[in-house]
Write a protein that holds these residues in place. Sequence first.
Motif, PDB file in Angstrom:
ATOM      1  N   LYS A  62       0.839  -1.193   0.000  1.00  0.00           N
ATOM      2  CA  LYS A  62       0.000   0.000   0.000  1.00  0.00           C
ATOM      3  C   LYS A  62       0.876   1.245   0.000  1.00  0.00           C
ATOM      4  N   MET A  63       0.366   2.316  -0.599  1.00  0.00           N
ATOM      5  CA  MET A  63       1.105   3.572  -0.663  1.00  0.00           C
ATOM      6  C   MET A  63       0.751   4.454   0.540  1.00  0.00           C
ATOM      7  N   ILE A  64       1.772   5.056   1.112  1.00  0.00           N
ATOM      8  CA  ILE A  64       1.599   5.974   2.234  1.00  0.00           C
ATOM      9  C   ILE A  64       1.667   7.403   1.704  1.00  0.00           C
ATOM     10  N   HIS A  65       0.661   8.196   2.041  1.00  0.00           N
ATOM     11  CA  HIS A  65       0.648   9.603   1.661  1.00  0.00           C
ATOM     12  C   HIS A  65       0.656  10.419   2.952  1.00  0.00           C
ATOM     13  N   ARG A  66       1.823  10.985   3.242  1.00  0.00           N
ATOM     14  CA  ARG A  66       2.020  11.681   4.516  1.00  0.00           C
ATOM     15  C   ARG A  66       3.070  12.770   4.304  1.00  0.00           C
ATOM     16  N   ILE A  67       2.867  13.892   4.980  1.00  0.00           N
ATOM     17  CA  ILE A  67       3.852  14.965   4.892  1.00  0.00           C
ATOM     18  C   ILE A  67       3.861  15.743   6.204  1.00  0.00           C
ATOM     19  N   GLU A  68       5.002  16.339   6.507  1.00  0.00           N
ATOM     20  CA  GLU A  68       5.216  17.086   7.746  1.00  0.00           C
ATOM     21  C   GLU A  68       5.633  18.509   7.367  1.00  0.00           C
ATOM     22  N   ILE A  69       4.848  19.493   7.795  1.00  0.00           N
ATOM     23  CA  ILE A  69       5.040  20.874   7.366  1.00  0.00           C
ATOM     24  C   ILE A  69       5.390  21.743   8.579  1.00  0.00           C
ATOM     25  N   ASN A  70       6.435  22.565   8.450  1.00  0.00           N
ATOM     26  CA  ASN A  70       6.845  23.471   9.520  1.00  0.00           C
ATOM     27  C   ASN A  70       6.012  24.751   9.484  1.00  0.00           C
ATOM     28  N   LEU A  71       5.464  25.111  10.653  1.00  0.00           N
ATOM     29  CA  LEU A  71       4.650  26.321  10.777  1.00  0.00           C
ATOM     30  C   LEU A  71       5.177  27.209  11.892  1.00  0.00           C
ATOM     31  N   THR A  72       4.890  28.508  11.780  1.00  0.00           N
ATOM     32  CA  THR A  72       4.965  29.429  12.912  1.00  0.00           C
ATOM     33  C   THR A  72       3.563  29.974  13.117  1.00  0.00           C
ATOM     34  N   VAL A  73       3.048  29.847  14.334  1.00  0.00           N
ATOM     35  CA  VAL A  73       1.681  30.264  14.645  1.00  0.00           C
ATOM     36  C   VAL A  73       1.748  31.436  15.631  1.00  0.00           C
ATOM     37  N   HIS A  74       1.137  32.547  15.243  1.00  0.00           N
ATOM     38  CA  HIS A  74       1.238  33.774  16.032  1.00  0.00           C
ATOM     39  C   HIS A  74       0.064  33.895  17.006  1.00  0.00           C
ATOM     40  N   THR A  75       0.041  32.997  17.993  1.00  0.00           N
ATOM     41  CA  THR A  75      -0.856  33.192  19.130  1.00  0.00           C
ATOM     42  C   THR A  75      -0.267  34.332  19.963  1.00  0.00           C
ATOM     43  N   THR A  76      -0.826  34.606  21.133  1.00  0.00           N
ATOM     44  CA  THR A  76      -0.293  35.704  21.952  1.00  0.00           C
ATOM     45  C   THR A  76       1.213  35.561  22.135  1.00  0.00           C
ATOM     46  N   ARG A  77       1.646  34.323  22.322  1.00  0.00           N
ATOM     47  CA  ARG A  77       3.081  34.035  22.324  1.00  0.00           C
ATOM     48  C   ARG A  77       3.390  33.208  21.082  1.00  0.00           C
ATOM     49  N   GLN A  78       4.276  33.721  20.239  1.00  0.00           N
ATOM     50  CA  GLN A  78       4.593  33.057  18.976  1.00  0.00           C
ATOM     51  C   GLN A  78       5.118  31.653  19.223  1.00  0.00           C
ATOM     52  N   ARG A  79       4.639  30.680  18.405  1.00  0.00           N
ATOM     53  CA  ARG A  79       4.989  29.280  18.622  1.00  0.00           C
ATOM     54  C   ARG A  79       5.341  28.594  17.307  1.00  0.00           C
ATOM     55  N   ARG A  80       6.251  27.633  17.405  1.00  0.00           N
ATOM     56  CA  ARG A  80       6.478  26.723  16.301  1.00  0.00           C
ATOM     57  C   ARG A  80       5.452  25.602  16.370  1.00  0.00           C
ATOM     58  N   ALA A  81       5.109  25.081  15.209  1.00  0.00           N
ATOM     59  CA  ALA A  81       4.192  23.939  15.153  1.00  0.00           C
ATOM     60  C   ALA A  81       4.578  23.065  13.975  1.00  0.00           C
ATOM     61  N   LEU A  82       4.226  21.793  14.077  1.00  0.00           N
ATOM     62  CA  LEU A  82       4.359  20.858  12.958  1.00  0.00           C
ATOM     63  C   LEU A  82       2.966  20.461  12.510  1.00  0.00           C
ATOM     64  N   LEU A  83       2.727  20.559  11.224  1.00  0.00           N
ATOM     65  CA  LEU A  83       1.447  20.136  10.660  1.00  0.00           C
ATOM     66  C   LEU A  83       1.659  18.815   9.938  1.00  0.00           C
ATOM     67  N   PHE A  84       1.049  17.754  10.482  1.00  0.00           N
ATOM     68  CA  PHE A  84       1.122  16.430   9.860  1.00  0.00           C
ATOM     69  C   PHE A  84      -0.138  16.232   9.017  1.00  0.00           C
TER      70      PHE A  84
END
Length: 207
Positions: A62-84
């Motif tokens: 079976k084929m796996i379709h998956r990706i991991e994306i780097n984000l910066t999210v500007h909540t009150t305190r700026q945060r890094r996030a990973l979007l899977f």
Amino acid sequence: MSWLQGGPFLELSFIFHEPTIIENVISKLNNIDVKIEVHNSPEYIQQFYEGYPFDEDDPHSKMIHRIEINLTVHTTRQRRALLFVEKISSELLSFSMSFFGAKEDASEWKQPGIRDEEIDEFICLLISLYRTLNFSVGGLAIEEDMIGLFDVNEAWPNEKYNFANLTFKNKLHKFYAILINQSLNEKLPEGQCILDNSCMLYRNALN
């Protein structure tokens, strides 16, 4: 250094019914109330569609379709996030936005923690994402995402991952909040939801 370190992680996750074009979802992130920066190129994101075999030595794997994306999210305190982003069946596509979720800041990694009073920011982010993206179901929890709510014990992708097998039984207490489209509102217990336009919002009073 990896984009996100340590743990535990606060997961803001949501599921779309296919077909969903990832680039359209990412483009619409510009329309929500919280600024979100995407740090990966369109060419990198295209790799999701190409996929890779679960077993490289098996031509019928079976084929796996998956990706991991780097984000910066500007909540009150700026945060890094990973979007899977993961295709869990021919019908469903899962997105999970992971944040450093410890209560204390990790100054050595320049990662702010998440204080109790900051949880409301993420619930508002969940609502804002729904209003812009109109996904089917989403939630906010520590080390728990929407995929874990399917009554399925199979590795994905698998056709058993469908909304008929979505259940909150014995798992609702793990979530700070759950937001679900009205078309699926029978999945949540009666009397524990607040009607919000086209969706139902459940907030765990214990958190």
